[in-house]
Design a protein around this motif. Structure first.
Motif, PDB file in Angstrom:
ATOM      1  N   LYS A 135      28.099   0.158  10.778  1.00  0.00           N
ATOM      2  CA  LYS A 135      28.368  -0.993   9.655  1.00  0.00           C
ATOM      3  C   LYS A 135      30.696  -1.385  10.876  1.00  0.00           C
ATOM      4  O   LYS A 135      30.243  -3.390  10.518  1.00  0.00           O
ATOM      5  CB  LYS A 135      29.465  -0.014   8.426  1.00  0.00           C
ATOM      6  N   GLU A 136      30.898  -0.983  12.072  1.00  0.00           N
ATOM      7  CA  GLU A 136      31.624  -1.818  12.327  1.00  0.00           C
ATOM      8  C   GLU A 136      31.409  -2.782  13.225  1.00  0.00           C
ATOM      9  O   GLU A 136      32.365  -3.784  13.468  1.00  0.00           O
ATOM     10  CB  GLU A 136      32.702  -0.503  13.662  1.00  0.00           C
ATOM     11  N   GLU A 137      30.242  -2.902  13.790  1.00  0.00           N
ATOM     12  CA  GLU A 137      29.576  -4.427  14.394  1.00  0.00           C
ATOM     13  C   GLU A 137      30.079  -5.095  13.407  1.00  0.00           C
ATOM     14  O   GLU A 137      30.074  -6.495  13.444  1.00  0.00           O
ATOM     15  CB  GLU A 137      28.454  -4.482  14.796  1.00  0.00           C
ATOM     16  N   PHE A 138      29.912  -5.221  12.202  1.00  0.00           N
ATOM     17  CA  PHE A 138      29.240  -6.136  10.784  1.00  0.00           C
ATOM     18  C   PHE A 138      30.916  -6.350  10.596  1.00  0.00           C
ATOM     19  O   PHE A 138      31.203  -7.631  10.585  1.00  0.00           O
ATOM     20  CB  PHE A 138      28.837  -5.609   9.645  1.00  0.00           C
ATOM     21  N   TYR A 139      32.089  -5.422  10.562  1.00  0.00           N
ATOM     22  CA  TYR A 139      33.370  -6.235  10.462  1.00  0.00           C
ATOM     23  C   TYR A 139      33.986  -6.521  11.375  1.00  0.00           C
ATOM     24  O   TYR A 139      34.835  -7.897  11.395  1.00  0.00           O
ATOM     25  CB  TYR A 139      34.208  -5.102  10.282  1.00  0.00           C
ATOM     26  N   SER A 179       1.492  -1.107   0.168  1.00  0.00           N
ATOM     27  CA  SER A 179      -0.062  -0.180  -0.222  1.00  0.00           C
ATOM     28  C   SER A 179       1.076   1.297  -0.761  1.00  0.00           C
ATOM     29  O   SER A 179       0.154   2.297  -0.633  1.00  0.00           O
ATOM     30  CB  SER A 179      -1.195  -0.475   1.053  1.00  0.00           C
ATOM     31  N   TRP A 180       2.416   1.396   0.422  1.00  0.00           N
ATOM     32  CA  TRP A 180       3.242   2.353   0.422  1.00  0.00           C
ATOM     33  C   TRP A 180       3.773   2.584  -1.562  1.00  0.00           C
ATOM     34  O   TRP A 180       3.317   2.075  -2.094  1.00  0.00           O
ATOM     35  CB  TRP A 180       5.010   2.219   0.731  1.00  0.00           C
ATOM     36  N   THR A 181       3.608   3.526  -1.343  1.00  0.00           N
ATOM     37  CA  THR A 181       4.653   4.205  -2.840  1.00  0.00           C
ATOM     38  C   THR A 181       5.485   3.535  -3.484  1.00  0.00           C
ATOM     39  O   THR A 181       6.174   3.575  -2.210  1.00  0.00           O
ATOM     40  CB  THR A 181       4.043   5.630  -3.194  1.00  0.00           C
ATOM     41  N   PHE A 182       5.892   3.533  -4.174  1.00  0.00           N
ATOM     42  CA  PHE A 182       7.232   3.462  -4.515  1.00  0.00           C
ATOM     43  C   PHE A 182       7.740   4.416  -3.838  1.00  0.00           C
ATOM     44  O   PHE A 182       9.456   3.960  -3.307  1.00  0.00           O
ATOM     45  CB  PHE A 182       7.492   3.832  -6.693  1.00  0.00           C
ATOM     46  N   HIS A 183       7.917   5.639  -3.914  1.00  0.00           N
ATOM     47  CA  HIS A 183       8.939   6.281  -3.079  1.00  0.00           C
ATOM     48  C   HIS A 183       8.827   6.534  -1.805  1.00  0.00           C
ATOM     49  O   HIS A 183       9.953   6.427  -1.041  1.00  0.00           O
ATOM     50  CB  HIS A 183       8.053   8.389  -3.271  1.00  0.00           C
ATOM     51  N   GLU A 184       7.616   5.867  -0.720  1.00  0.00           N
ATOM     52  CA  GLU A 184       7.410   6.094  -0.088  1.00  0.00           C
ATOM     53  C   GLU A 184       8.446   4.035   1.003  1.00  0.00           C
ATOM     54  O   GLU A 184       9.471   4.293   1.632  1.00  0.00           O
ATOM     55  CB  GLU A 184       6.007   5.404   0.611  1.00  0.00           C
ATOM     56  N   ARG A 185       8.478   3.727  -0.180  1.00  0.00           N
ATOM     57  CA  ARG A 185       9.219   1.702  -0.134  1.00  0.00           C
ATOM     58  C   ARG A 185      10.729   3.050  -0.355  1.00  0.00           C
ATOM     59  O   ARG A 185      11.397   2.508   0.522  1.00  0.00           O
ATOM     60  CB  ARG A 185       8.868   1.243  -1.125  1.00  0.00           C
ATOM     61  N   ALA A 186      11.193   3.763  -1.493  1.00  0.00           N
ATOM     62  CA  ALA A 186      12.801   3.946  -1.606  1.00  0.00           C
ATOM     63  C   ALA A 186      12.892   4.762  -0.552  1.00  0.00           C
ATOM     64  O   ALA A 186      14.327   4.593  -0.382  1.00  0.00           O
ATOM     65  CB  ALA A 186      12.662   5.031  -3.488  1.00  0.00           C
ATOM     66  N   ASN A 187      12.241   5.459   0.356  1.00  0.00           N
ATOM     67  CA  ASN A 187      12.635   6.393   1.111  1.00  0.00           C
ATOM     68  C   ASN A 187      13.295   5.127   2.529  1.00  0.00           C
ATOM     69  O   ASN A 187      14.331   5.927   3.265  1.00  0.00           O
ATOM     70  CB  ASN A 187      12.249   7.570   1.320  1.00  0.00           C
ATOM     71  N   ALA A 188      12.419   4.918   2.818  1.00  0.00           N
ATOM     72  CA  ALA A 188      12.680   3.655   3.511  1.00  0.00           C
ATOM     73  C   ALA A 188      13.935   2.946   3.569  1.00  0.00           C
ATOM     74  O   ALA A 188      14.515   2.562   4.435  1.00  0.00           O
ATOM     75  CB  ALA A 188      11.344   3.075   3.917  1.00  0.00           C
ATOM     76  N   LEU A 189      14.554   2.231   1.976  1.00  0.00           N
ATOM     77  CA  LEU A 189      15.008   2.079   1.908  1.00  0.00           C
ATOM     78  C   LEU A 189      16.281   2.467   1.834  1.00  0.00           C
ATOM     79  O   LEU A 189      17.646   2.004   2.449  1.00  0.00           O
ATOM     80  CB  LEU A 189      14.630   1.154   0.877  1.00  0.00           C
ATOM     81  N   LYS A 190      16.205   4.076   1.604  1.00  0.00           N
ATOM     82  CA  LYS A 190      17.131   4.426   1.919  1.00  0.00           C
ATOM     83  C   LYS A 190      17.733   4.900   3.584  1.00  0.00           C
ATOM     84  O   LYS A 190      19.085   5.269   3.488  1.00  0.00           O
ATOM     85  CB  LYS A 190      17.266   6.011   1.415  1.00  0.00           C
ATOM     86  N   GLN A 191      16.452   4.804   4.347  1.00  0.00           N
ATOM     87  CA  GLN A 191      16.801   5.146   5.723  1.00  0.00           C
ATOM     88  C   GLN A 191      18.097   4.526   6.381  1.00  0.00           C
ATOM     89  O   GLN A 191      18.836   4.029   7.009  1.00  0.00           O
ATOM     90  CB  GLN A 191      15.082   5.440   6.561  1.00  0.00           C
ATOM     91  N   VAL A 192      17.422   2.602   5.952  1.00  0.00           N
ATOM     92  CA  VAL A 192      17.703   1.568   6.785  1.00  0.00           C
ATOM     93  C   VAL A 192      19.140   1.429   6.104  1.00  0.00           C
ATOM     94  O   VAL A 192      19.710   1.127   6.822  1.00  0.00           O
ATOM     95  CB  VAL A 192      16.640   0.542   5.914  1.00  0.00           C
ATOM     96  N   GLN A 199      21.460   4.161   6.021  1.00  0.00           N
ATOM     97  CA  GLN A 199      22.626   4.933   6.382  1.00  0.00           C
ATOM     98  C   GLN A 199      22.061   4.453   8.070  1.00  0.00           C
ATOM     99  O   GLN A 199      23.114   4.435   8.591  1.00  0.00           O
ATOM    100  CB  GLN A 199      20.973   6.469   6.474  1.00  0.00           C
ATOM    101  N   TYR A 200      21.197   3.739   8.320  1.00  0.00           N
ATOM    102  CA  TYR A 200      20.879   3.033   9.335  1.00  0.00           C
ATOM    103  C   TYR A 200      22.429   1.497   9.250  1.00  0.00           C
ATOM    104  O   TYR A 200      22.717   1.700  10.859  1.00  0.00           O
ATOM    105  CB  TYR A 200      19.476   2.833  10.267  1.00  0.00           C
TER     106      TYR A 200
END
Length: 702
Positions: free
Chosen positions: A101-105, A80-93, A95-96
């Motif tokens: 990243k150091e934890e993953f390293y 039900s989200w728009t493409f831009h809402e999904r894309a913005n959420a993915l960008k926030q993820v 960045q988060y």
């Protein structure tokens, strides 16, 4: 590979010590909105460098039917989200995750890879999220469905026609991933899936699953995605396939044998469930004939990098290196010199340039495969049988270490294993070819690969070679001195390009920009009147109803404008002076516009107006000059000049509001605005269409 059996409660580590599995950390799965820890049927993961047990995984007791239902009921909100809402959420993820990243390293150390190798997996994976978010925000409108094409007229008078639309499938995507890229492998699949509005269930390989689980944990805690849109199964999938249906999708990355077993599941055939496989393949590097010294060095560098990067554990790694027969000895010597400088050992040491394989099991598997390759080829460097094989900073017997191993097959046309067996480690085979026809035949013996690199002298013509080998590959990487500094390399799948290959490579496609997003959507042909197509696609279709207002549309804000709002402009007669003045202003003195005699002998029979003059004159007719909510012209699409405009012809413009897309504010100080697409039709005095195009304007929002 899927685990088919569990292990006993008491297990033995690489030192022969018996321990209780209950003392080990268990990786919980994330399913049904909560973290689930199993109590039985564990599989233990060992440190790739030290051989010590690190953690255990199991999904025993997890209700797979409930997992699927949760995705379809709760996770379906993302549709039900728009493409831009999904894309913005993915960008926030993204960045988060980047901030953590150091934890993953730190976790990557247990998998045996160097920090440089881990970068590919960690930051390469996060970068894929950023890339996909950008692609969708740039190329798709802010809608929940994608209108794929223009109006397709199916009747004489234009009252019946069609468009193709893509909508989110009402199911779930199950992603089964390999051990070599526990982060990138997951993120490159869930990115297009979530952007398509489809929830995901991720099943990582056991080795490396701690890294996958850590990423999922952070994604869940970020709260940027709706609950149920991402679930994680650490362990076996048991009977999960039994609960999939016709709207579901399954992707698999791993061995061809396992993939073929999965593909044969009766549920897939019963419900035509989409199954995409990316399997191991014997990828190639090709050195073209008459290679000069610089080209040879580029070839050696590329083969060396693919043998040692990620300890050769890349699905794209070069397994067969084809060399002109006259250059075989030279290439072999240069490659051995570089490989002898590789320092194998504990990747935490600064002088170590290549770490361990993912597991002891993997070390044994590579050794077995090298023995098979040895039946066709001579081992000229390396293999686990080498007595002078040393490992820096740890015990070679305890860790999953394997030396760079180079083989040479002098009779590749008679070989069997070289073209069929992949040793998934730092292993490659050199082989000579006599001419391009033999080379193409040898490449084809691999029966389909993900990628091949062709290393050539700059400007050397390889058109025929590419034509011969392209059908056997998902990607061809052409390397020469001109692009060497900026090339992303043989083994780098990119979000914008297809990653997959025919035949042995699985026949699937991943990545590929919007291609991947569309893979998780259903394409449907919608037939009907222009009005219904406009209603469904939220984009005005020629022939649809329109309405006019006494207020000029350029005086209206983004929110005030309505789809289908039209302006019919005043008329303008094109004169000889218009054509001459535009030619002088633009510098375009093309004979069809400026040379009366030449134009009379031309296709047109007389002088005609410049096409770009028509576009400019049209703008003069429909633009409202006073300051208002229109900020700027944003661009032009789909320009076509249909009929010539001659001296004395009169033009008029129909301007129709076609589509509206709000844009997010990058800066709080910036005025809210959106993009309005206008359908432009320029007609002459006979009501004939002379030009058609779309213009895009930035318009202020209220």
């Amino acid at each position: 590979m899927l685990e088919l059996e569990g292990q006993l409660p008491n297990q033995e580590d690489s030192k022969g010590n018996v321990y209780s599995s209950l003392s080990l950390k268990s990786l919980p799965s994330y399913a049904n909105g909560q973290w689930f820890t199993a109590q039985a049927d564990f599989r233990t993961v060992y440190h790739a460098v030290t051989g010590e047990p690190v953690y255990q995984v199991s999904s025993h007791g997890l209700d797979m039917q409930a997992v699927v239902n949760h995705a379809k009921k709760q996770g379906s909100k993302i549709a039900s989200w728009t493409f831009h809402e999904r894309a913005n959420a993915l960008k926030q993820v993204a960045q988060y995750l980047l901030e953590r990243k150091e934890e993953f390293y730190e976790l990557a150390k247990a998998t045996g890879c160097t920090r440089k190798d881990a970068w590919i997996d960690i930051e390469g994976g996060i970068g894929t999220l950023f890339a996909y978010s950008s692609i969708v925000r740039r190329e798709l409108s802010n809608e929940t469905a994608l209108v794929e094409d223009s109006w397709i007229p199916l009747s004489k008078h234009g009252t019946f026609g069609a468009k193709h639309i893509l909508t989110s499938k009402a199911g779930v995507a199950v992603h089964i991933n390999a051990f070599n890229f526990p982060i990138w492998g997951m993120l490159e699949k869930i990115a297009p899936t979530l952007l398509a509005g489809v929830p995901c269930i991720v099943k990582p390989a056991t080795e490396g699953s701690e890294m996958t689980q850590a990423v999922v944990k952070h994604i869940v805690e970020s709260g940027f995605l709706p609950e149920g849109s991402l679930q994680l199964i650490c362990g076996q999938i048991y009977d999960l396939f039994d609960y999939l249906g016709p709207q579901d999708t399954v992707t698999f990355t791993g061995s061809a044998s396992t993939g073929q077993k999965l593909r044969a599941h009766p549920r897939f055939n019963q419900y035509s469930i989409a199954f995409t496989m990316e399997a191991d393949s014997v990828n190639s590097a090709i050195l073209t004939p008459d290679a000069n010294e610089e080209t040879i060095d580029l070839f050696v560098r590329e083969v060396f990098r693919e043998m040692t990067s990620k300890t050769g554990q890349k699905c794209t790694a070069i397994r067969r290196a084809f060399v002109p027969e006259s250059l075989l000895a030279t290439v072999q010597e240069k490659l051995i010199v570089k490989l002898k400088k590789v320092v194998v050992g504990n990747p935490e040491l600064e002088n170590v340039t290549m770490g361990a394989l993912a597991s002891i099991k993997q070390k044994y598997d590579v050794a077995e495969k090298v023995e098979l390759l040895n039946k066709d080829a001579e081992i000229v460097l390396g293999s686990h049988l080498r007595h002078d094989f040393t490992v820096e900073g740890t015990d070679s017997e305890k860790g999953a270490f394997y030396p760079p191993t180079l083989l040479v097959c002098h009779k590749p046309t008679e070989a069997e294993y070289i073209h069929q067996v992949e040793a998934f480690g730092p292993v490659s085979t050199l082989m000579p070819y006599q001419d391009l026809n033999q080379l193409a035949a040898l490449v084809a013996l691999g029966e389909g690969s993900l990628v091949a690199s062709v290393v050539r002298n700059t400007n050397q013509n390889i058109e025929q070679l590419i034509a011969n080998i392209a059908p056997w590959h998902g990607r061809l990487h052409i390397l020469d001195a001109q692009n060497a500094k900026e090339s992303t390399g043989h083994g780098s799948p990119l979000p914008h390009l297809v990653h997959g290959g025919p035949g042995r490579a699985g026949g699937g496609e991943e990545l590929g920009g919007l291609r991947a997003v569309k893979h998780y959507m259903q394409r449907t042909a919608i037939q009907g009147s222009p009005n219904v197509i406009t209603q469904i696609g939220h984009s005005w279709t020629a022939g649809s109803d329109y309405f006019e207002d006494r207020v000029h549309p350029f005086k209206k804000s983004f929110d005030e404008l309505r789809i289908g709002e039209r302006l019919l402009t005043a008329r303008r007669t094109v004169t000889e002076a218009d054509i001459v003045n535009f030619g002088c202003l633009s510098g375009d003195h093309f004979y069809a516009h400026m040379d009366k005699i030449g134009a009379e002998d031309s296709f047109f029979g007389e002088r005609v107006a410049h096409g770009y003059f028509i576009v400019s004159a049209a703008a003069g007719l429909f633009v409202d000059a006073a300051p208002g909510p229109v900020i700027a012209n944003y661009g032009m699409d789909n320009l076509r000049f249909v009929e010539p405009v001659k001296i004395g012809d009169t033009i008029q413009v129909e301007l129709t509001c076609k589509q509206k897309t709000p844009k997010p504010q990058k800066d709080p100080e910036q005025k809210p605005h959106g993009v309005v697409v206008w359908d432009i039709k320029v007609k002459n005095q006979r009501n004939e269409l002379v030009a058609t195009y779309d213009i895009l304007t930035l318009v202020e929002r209220e």
